[in-house]
Design a protein around this motif. Sequence first.
Motif, PDB file in Angstrom:
ATOM      1  N   LYS A 263       0.814  -1.212   0.000  1.00 12.97           N
ATOM      2  CA  LYS A 263       0.000   0.000   0.000  1.00 12.97           C
ATOM      3  C   LYS A 263       0.848   1.264   0.000  1.00 12.97           C
ATOM      4  O   LYS A 263       0.326   2.376  -0.121  1.00 12.97           O
ATOM      5  CB  LYS A 263      -0.934   0.010   1.207  1.00 12.97           C
TER       6      LYS A 263
ATOM      7  N   ARG B 194     -12.516   2.758   0.977  1.00 12.93           N
ATOM      8  CA  ARG B 194     -11.354   2.190   0.316  1.00 12.93           C
ATOM      9  C   ARG B 194     -11.797   1.348  -0.879  1.00 12.93           C
ATOM     10  O   ARG B 194     -12.930   0.831  -0.902  1.00 12.93           O
ATOM     11  CB  ARG B 194     -10.536   1.334   1.289  1.00 12.93           C
TER      12      ARG B 194
ATOM     13  N   PRO C  78      -7.020   3.730  -0.102  1.00 15.55           N
ATOM     14  CA  PRO C  78      -8.039   4.733   0.231  1.00 15.55           C
ATOM     15  C   PRO C  78      -8.450   5.552  -0.989  1.00 15.55           C
ATOM     16  O   PRO C  78      -7.635   5.838  -1.870  1.00 15.55           O
ATOM     17  CB  PRO C  78      -7.338   5.610   1.276  1.00 15.55           C
TER      18      PRO C  78
END
Length: 211
Positions: A114, A152, A165
């Motif tokens: 991420k 998200r 997100p």
Amino acid sequence: MRLLCLANSYKEGGRCIAGILLDNNNLPILRGNKAVWIRPVCKSDHGQVPNSLCENILPLDIIEINGANNVGSGYQSENTSFDENEILSIGRANKNILNNLYSGTNLIFGNRGKALPEDTIKTLDHSLILVNLTEFEIIEKEYEDREHPQVRLTFTYNNNSYNLPVTDPVFLNNYNNNKTILNNKNDIDVVLSLGVPFNDWYYKLVATIIH
């Protein structure tokens, strides 16, 4: 300078505007068979553009900026200063214009996570990509320090799973009014970006969802 706006997302109390460079016939300009991304930035702490200057600009709008001067480097090579008095919207483009602009990357910004650490970010020369997704879902994640859950997007891209997100204000508003907004959608176009560093990590963001 003429751009196809593909992102107008939340950023540090303002907006992050980004788009694809267009010629005078409103066709994408390609360099090395790749679209040229431009991120107009202001003389603010993180380059964010004031809401008052761009809150009415939407993805797929054709916009013009004056006094453009590339000031980008490294992973934010797209950053371009401009005359901060005006961003002019001059028309709209059809969604089909995106068909030849998708990224050919194998991994999202080079890894499956991420976020990227600083040593990895130094190897990148871009912070914006457009992808087409066919496996995706919107989820809401609760945080103790947040009043509202974070929206998200979970998705699969080249057989790798991601969970990032959403910072697209138009989509977030529409989603809050209709939680089934992506139901029965076979595919979506998504602009992904890399944010400014936070605790020495550079997080991946869903800047735009076009459906």
